[in-house]
Scaffold this motif. Structure first.
Motif, PDB file in Angstrom:
ATOM      1  N   TRP A  61       0.822  -1.207   0.000  1.00  0.00           N
ATOM      2  CA  TRP A  61       0.000   0.000   0.000  1.00  0.00           C
ATOM      3  C   TRP A  61       0.859   1.261   0.000  1.00  0.00           C
ATOM      4  O   TRP A  61       0.557   2.224  -0.710  1.00  0.00           O
TER       5      TRP A  61
ATOM      6  N   GLN B 145       0.762   3.988  -2.973  1.00  0.00           N
ATOM      7  CA  GLN B 145       0.410   5.382  -2.702  1.00  0.00           C
ATOM      8  C   GLN B 145       1.517   6.332  -3.168  1.00  0.00           C
ATOM      9  O   GLN B 145       1.239   7.376  -3.760  1.00  0.00           O
TER      10      GLN B 145
ATOM     11  N   ALA C  76       0.143  11.541  -1.766  1.00  0.00           N
ATOM     12  CA  ALA C  76       0.256  10.201  -1.192  1.00  0.00           C
ATOM     13  C   ALA C  76      -0.408  10.148   0.186  1.00  0.00           C
ATOM     14  O   ALA C  76      -1.023   9.140   0.543  1.00  0.00           O
TER      15      ALA C  76
ATOM     16  N   LEU D  25      -4.079   9.892  -0.347  1.00  0.00           N
ATOM     17  CA  LEU D  25      -4.394   8.512  -0.746  1.00  0.00           C
ATOM     18  C   LEU D  25      -4.347   7.569   0.453  1.00  0.00           C
ATOM     19  O   LEU D  25      -5.167   6.652   0.559  1.00  0.00           O
ATOM     20  N   ALA D  26      -3.411   7.784   1.378  1.00  0.00           N
ATOM     21  CA  ALA D  26      -3.333   6.959   2.577  1.00  0.00           C
ATOM     22  C   ALA D  26      -4.571   7.157   3.449  1.00  0.00           C
ATOM     23  O   ALA D  26      -5.107   6.192   4.010  1.00  0.00           O
TER      24      ALA D  26
ATOM     25  N   LYS E  49      -7.394   5.333   1.793  1.00  0.00           N
ATOM     26  CA  LYS E  49      -7.246   3.887   2.007  1.00  0.00           C
ATOM     27  C   LYS E  49      -7.701   3.508   3.404  1.00  0.00           C
ATOM     28  O   LYS E  49      -8.394   2.514   3.600  1.00  0.00           O
TER      29      LYS E  49
END
Length: 93
Positions: A16, A20, A42, A45-46, A49
């Motif tokens: 992951w 990312q 990023a 995106l984390a 997620k």
């Protein structure tokens, strides 16, 4: 058993994180903006997620692994648990 679960957890986190980071770099390249924006992208995106994993993964873990492979999932207990009148903690007087 915990060792194999730990390996799955480390692999999941590494995959992951790599995905990312790669998406952050790809998005900055496609948008033709400074590479300094890759880290904030990023991070977004984390966060996305984590939100998705909280809805679809094992509750309270933030993991996308199935419960059987997730080391944060508590082990299944067999039987009724501690007998009535006995403390939960064996060190409690």
């Amino acid at each position: 058993m915990f060792g194999s679960k730990l390996r799955f957890d480390v692999a999941e986190r590494a995959l992951w994180t790599g995905a990312q980071g790669a998406l952050g770099v790809l998005i900055t390249d496609l948008a033709d903006v400074s590479m300094w924006w890759a880290a904030p992208i990023a991070l977004v995106l984390a966060s996305a997620k984590s939100w998705v994993a909280g809805r679809f993964g094992a509750l309270g873990t933030g993991s996308t692994l199935p419960k059987a492979l997730d080391p944060a999932t508590p082990p299944r207990t067999v039987g009724p648990g501690p007998a009535t009148g006995y403390p939960e903690d064996p060190l409690t007087p």
